[in-house]
Design a protein around this motif. Structure first.
Motif, PDB file in Angstrom:
ATOM      1  N   THR A   1       0.821  -1.211   0.000  1.00  0.00           N
ATOM      2  CA  THR A   1       0.000   0.000   0.000  1.00  0.00           C
ATOM      3  C   THR A   1       0.855   1.262   0.000  1.00  0.00           C
ATOM      4  O   THR A   1       0.373   2.343  -0.338  1.00  0.00           O
ATOM      5  CB  THR A   1      -0.940   0.020   1.218  1.00  0.00           C
ATOM      6  OG1 THR A   1      -0.160  -0.121   2.421  1.00  0.00           O
ATOM      7  CG2 THR A   1      -1.953  -1.119   1.146  1.00  0.00           C
ATOM      8  N   ASN A   2       2.133   1.139   0.365  1.00  0.00           N
ATOM      9  CA  ASN A   2       3.026   2.306   0.364  1.00  0.00           C
ATOM     10  C   ASN A   2       3.500   2.666  -1.045  1.00  0.00           C
ATOM     11  O   ASN A   2       4.005   3.769  -1.263  1.00  0.00           O
ATOM     12  CB  ASN A   2       4.259   2.039   1.227  1.00  0.00           C
ATOM     13  CG  ASN A   2       3.927   1.842   2.690  1.00  0.00           C
ATOM     14  OD1 ASN A   2       2.779   1.981   3.097  1.00  0.00           O
ATOM     15  ND2 ASN A   2       4.922   1.501   3.486  1.00  0.00           N
ATOM     16  N   THR A   3       3.357   1.747  -1.991  1.00  0.00           N
ATOM     17  CA  THR A   3       3.942   1.932  -3.326  1.00  0.00           C
ATOM     18  C   THR A   3       3.444   3.194  -4.005  1.00  0.00           C
ATOM     19  O   THR A   3       4.217   3.900  -4.678  1.00  0.00           O
ATOM     20  CB  THR A   3       3.627   0.703  -4.207  1.00  0.00           C
ATOM     21  OG1 THR A   3       4.145  -0.469  -3.564  1.00  0.00           O
ATOM     22  CG2 THR A   3       4.260   0.854  -5.573  1.00  0.00           C
ATOM     23  N   ARG A   4       2.159   3.513  -3.842  1.00  0.00           N
ATOM     24  CA  ARG A   4       1.576   4.660  -4.530  1.00  0.00           C
ATOM     25  C   ARG A   4       2.268   5.969  -4.165  1.00  0.00           C
ATOM     26  O   ARG A   4       2.353   6.889  -4.987  1.00  0.00           O
ATOM     27  CB  ARG A   4       0.087   4.752  -4.197  1.00  0.00           C
ATOM     28  CG  ARG A   4      -0.629   5.916  -4.874  1.00  0.00           C
ATOM     29  CD  ARG A   4      -2.094   5.976  -4.426  1.00  0.00           C
ATOM     30  NE  ARG A   4      -2.765   7.114  -5.030  1.00  0.00           N
ATOM     31  CZ  ARG A   4      -2.673   8.351  -4.561  1.00  0.00           C
ATOM     32  NH1 ARG A   4      -1.923   8.606  -3.491  1.00  0.00           N
ATOM     33  NH2 ARG A   4      -3.317   9.344  -5.160  1.00  0.00           N
ATOM     34  N   PHE A   5       2.785   6.052  -2.947  1.00  0.00           N
ATOM     35  CA  PHE A   5       3.447   7.286  -2.522  1.00  0.00           C
ATOM     36  C   PHE A   5       4.616   7.627  -3.441  1.00  0.00           C
ATOM     37  O   PHE A   5       4.870   8.799  -3.731  1.00  0.00           O
ATOM     38  CB  PHE A   5       3.937   7.159  -1.079  1.00  0.00           C
ATOM     39  CG  PHE A   5       4.716   8.351  -0.593  1.00  0.00           C
ATOM     40  CD1 PHE A   5       4.062   9.476  -0.121  1.00  0.00           C
ATOM     41  CD2 PHE A   5       6.107   8.361  -0.620  1.00  0.00           C
ATOM     42  CE1 PHE A   5       4.772  10.583   0.314  1.00  0.00           C
ATOM     43  CE2 PHE A   5       6.826   9.464  -0.191  1.00  0.00           C
ATOM     44  CZ  PHE A   5       6.151  10.579   0.280  1.00  0.00           C
ATOM     45  N   TYR A   6       5.335   6.617  -3.924  1.00  0.00           N
ATOM     46  CA  TYR A   6       6.555   6.834  -4.699  1.00  0.00           C
ATOM     47  C   TYR A   6       6.247   6.953  -6.193  1.00  0.00           C
ATOM     48  O   TYR A   6       6.970   6.418  -7.045  1.00  0.00           O
ATOM     49  CB  TYR A   6       7.545   5.698  -4.429  1.00  0.00           C
ATOM     50  CG  TYR A   6       7.885   5.569  -2.964  1.00  0.00           C
ATOM     51  CD1 TYR A   6       8.793   6.427  -2.356  1.00  0.00           C
ATOM     52  CD2 TYR A   6       7.261   4.593  -2.178  1.00  0.00           C
ATOM     53  CE1 TYR A   6       9.089   6.318  -1.006  1.00  0.00           C
ATOM     54  CE2 TYR A   6       7.563   4.474  -0.824  1.00  0.00           C
ATOM     55  CZ  TYR A   6       8.472   5.341  -0.244  1.00  0.00           C
ATOM     56  OH  TYR A   6       8.754   5.229   1.098  1.00  0.00           O
ATOM     57  N   THR A   7       5.178   7.639  -6.499  1.00  0.00           N
ATOM     58  CA  THR A   7       4.787   7.944  -7.875  1.00  0.00           C
ATOM     59  C   THR A   7       4.666   9.460  -7.998  1.00  0.00           C
ATOM     60  O   THR A   7       4.669  10.192  -6.997  1.00  0.00           O
ATOM     61  CB  THR A   7       3.441   7.293  -8.230  1.00  0.00           C
ATOM     62  OG1 THR A   7       2.399   7.887  -7.423  1.00  0.00           O
ATOM     63  CG2 THR A   7       3.472   5.788  -7.991  1.00  0.00           C
ATOM     64  N   GLN A   8       4.530   9.936  -9.216  1.00  0.00           N
ATOM     65  CA  GLN A   8       4.381  11.375  -9.401  1.00  0.00           C
ATOM     66  C   GLN A   8       3.137  11.889  -8.679  1.00  0.00           C
ATOM     67  O   GLN A   8       3.176  12.959  -8.045  1.00  0.00           O
ATOM     68  CB  GLN A   8       4.305  11.701 -10.890  1.00  0.00           C
ATOM     69  CG  GLN A   8       4.371  13.195 -11.189  1.00  0.00           C
ATOM     70  CD  GLN A   8       4.445  13.464 -12.684  1.00  0.00           C
ATOM     71  OE1 GLN A   8       3.605  12.994 -13.452  1.00  0.00           O
ATOM     72  NE2 GLN A   8       5.469  14.189 -13.113  1.00  0.00           N
ATOM     73  N   GLU A   9       2.061  11.119  -8.722  1.00  0.00           N
ATOM     74  CA  GLU A   9       0.828  11.531  -8.045  1.00  0.00           C
ATOM     75  C   GLU A   9       1.007  11.581  -6.531  1.00  0.00           C
ATOM     76  O   GLU A   9       0.603  12.540  -5.870  1.00  0.00           O
ATOM     77  CB  GLU A   9      -0.307  10.578  -8.397  1.00  0.00           C
ATOM     78  CG  GLU A   9      -1.650  10.965  -7.795  1.00  0.00           C
ATOM     79  CD  GLU A   9      -2.756   9.992  -8.164  1.00  0.00           C
ATOM     80  OE1 GLU A   9      -3.933  10.310  -7.919  1.00  0.00           O
ATOM     81  OE2 GLU A   9      -2.442   8.904  -8.698  1.00  0.00           O
ATOM     82  N   GLY A  10       1.631  10.536  -5.968  1.00  0.00           N
ATOM     83  CA  GLY A  10       1.828  10.500  -4.526  1.00  0.00           C
ATOM     84  C   GLY A  10       2.753  11.594  -4.035  1.00  0.00           C
ATOM     85  O   GLY A  10       2.505  12.226  -2.990  1.00  0.00           O
ATOM     86  N   LEU A  11       3.831  11.851  -4.767  1.00  0.00           N
ATOM     87  CA  LEU A  11       4.767  12.901  -4.363  1.00  0.00           C
ATOM     88  C   LEU A  11       4.151  14.286  -4.515  1.00  0.00           C
ATOM     89  O   LEU A  11       4.427  15.193  -3.718  1.00  0.00           O
ATOM     90  CB  LEU A  11       6.045  12.792  -5.194  1.00  0.00           C
ATOM     91  CG  LEU A  11       6.880  11.529  -4.944  1.00  0.00           C
ATOM     92  CD1 LEU A  11       7.967  11.397  -6.000  1.00  0.00           C
ATOM     93  CD2 LEU A  11       7.480  11.550  -3.541  1.00  0.00           C
ATOM     94  N   ALA A  12       3.291  14.456  -5.523  1.00  0.00           N
ATOM     95  CA  ALA A  12       2.605  15.742  -5.699  1.00  0.00           C
ATOM     96  C   ALA A  12       1.662  16.014  -4.527  1.00  0.00           C
ATOM     97  O   ALA A  12       1.509  17.165  -4.091  1.00  0.00           O
ATOM     98  CB  ALA A  12       1.843  15.757  -7.011  1.00  0.00           C
ATOM     99  N   GLU A  13       1.048  14.972  -3.991  1.00  0.00           N
ATOM    100  CA  GLU A  13       0.209  15.142  -2.796  1.00  0.00           C
ATOM    101  C   GLU A  13       1.059  15.558  -1.604  1.00  0.00           C
ATOM    102  O   GLU A  13       0.690  16.471  -0.850  1.00  0.00           O
ATOM    103  CB  GLU A  13      -0.535  13.847  -2.511  1.00  0.00           C
ATOM    104  CG  GLU A  13      -1.618  13.526  -3.528  1.00  0.00           C
ATOM    105  CD  GLU A  13      -2.136  12.109  -3.416  1.00  0.00           C
ATOM    106  OE1 GLU A  13      -3.189  11.831  -4.021  1.00  0.00           O
ATOM    107  OE2 GLU A  13      -1.491  11.270  -2.736  1.00  0.00           O
ATOM    108  N   LEU A  14       2.189  14.888  -1.433  1.00  0.00           N
ATOM    109  CA  LEU A  14       3.099  15.260  -0.341  1.00  0.00           C
ATOM    110  C   LEU A  14       3.529  16.710  -0.456  1.00  0.00           C
ATOM    111  O   LEU A  14       3.571  17.450   0.539  1.00  0.00           O
ATOM    112  CB  LEU A  14       4.313  14.328  -0.366  1.00  0.00           C
ATOM    113  CG  LEU A  14       5.420  14.452   0.681  1.00  0.00           C
ATOM    114  CD1 LEU A  14       6.381  15.584   0.420  1.00  0.00           C
ATOM    115  CD2 LEU A  14       4.858  14.520   2.086  1.00  0.00           C
ATOM    116  N   ALA A  15       3.821  17.161  -1.659  1.00  0.00           N
ATOM    117  CA  ALA A  15       4.295  18.532  -1.872  1.00  0.00           C
ATOM    118  C   ALA A  15       3.278  19.563  -1.404  1.00  0.00           C
ATOM    119  O   ALA A  15       3.652  20.667  -0.980  1.00  0.00           O
ATOM    120  CB  ALA A  15       4.629  18.743  -3.344  1.00  0.00           C
TER     121      ALA A  15
END
Length: 246
Positions: free
Chosen positions: A173-187
């Motif tokens: 379930t952590n995999t999605r974070f390491y995508t452009q979409e997941g990192l854009a959410e973090l930003a």
């Protein structure tokens, strides 16, 4: 004097059995080391913490402190572990608030009860708070801050040390974070000029540095080399630093 080997805590968790143990290494002068395992994974050791410290050092060094507001720094650390990243963050006197998000309740308890060496220093510092929560779920929710007490807050720095690497994760379930979409959410949780820092095992990968660069204004991968007294050679860790635009 401690025992040669002692299991300090063992408990089941939703993502595997969690163990904290302490060992005395006679070959290194009888020093005590603390080790953490989760299921079949060896997560961390107090013998090797240089990269965890470098995550804090490089992350905070990436901040622009020229403005007066930068003397009141707000930091989030994802993953408490044995506390080395959090402790280094608190050495910076300009850090006024540190929120540590940890999914495993037992890890927080180790620090609150003084079962691990750095626990008392973290819990005694009024700038530091622990939150028992899923960092990745909090990152996905762009409508709220990581800080449940101030849901509108954004942060100067977010430093993450949970998975082994962006492609070797503890749970899928952590995999999605390491995508452009997941990192854009973090930003979206960062202030202008804010910094995202990530620890990973081994050498930095150009492909992930490039992915960070597609989301942030700038991104770098750093190799952290440190002596391995067990092998007599050196080992490596990676720290990625990405910075928001102004």
């Amino acid at each position: 004097m401690s025992l040669m080997y002692e299991e300090l805590d063992f408990r089941p968790t939703p993502i595997g059995d969690l163990m904290l143990r302490r060992r005395r290494l006679i070959q290194l002068g009888g020093i005590d080391i603390y080790e953490v395992k989760l299921g079949d994974y060896f997560l961390m050791s107090s013998l090797f913490h240089e990269a965890e410290v470098a995550l804090a050092q490089l992350g905070l060094a990436g901040l622009d402190r020229t403005g007066s507001n930068k003397k009141d720094i707000d930091v989030v650390v994802g993953g408490l572990g044995l506390g080395y990243t959090a402790a280094r963050v608190l050495e910076d006197e300009q850090v006024k608030r540190l929120l540590v998000v940890e999914y495993l309740e037992g890890v927080i308890e180790w620090h609150e009860t003084g079962l691990v060496p750095l626990g008392k220093g973290l819990t005694d510092d009024p700038r530091c708070r622990f939150v028992n929560a899923d960092f990745f779920a909090m990152s996905r929710d762009v409508t709220k801050s990581f800080d449940p007490e101030t849901p509108d807050k954004k942060h100067d720095a977010i430093l993450l040390d949970i998975d082994h690497t962006p492609t070797n994760v503890l749970t899928q379930t952590n995999t999605r974070f390491y995508t452009q979409e997941g990192l854009a959410e973090l930003a979206q949780h960062l202030k202008p000029g804010g910094v995202f820092g990530l620890w990973a095992d081994g050498f930095p990968q150009d492909s992930f540095t490039d992915l960070l660069g597609s989301v942030f204004e700038s991104a770098q991968g750093h190799t952290i080399e440190f002596d391995n007294p067990l092998t007599g050679s050196s080992s490596e860790g990676a720290v990625y630093i990405a910075r928001m635009g102004p």
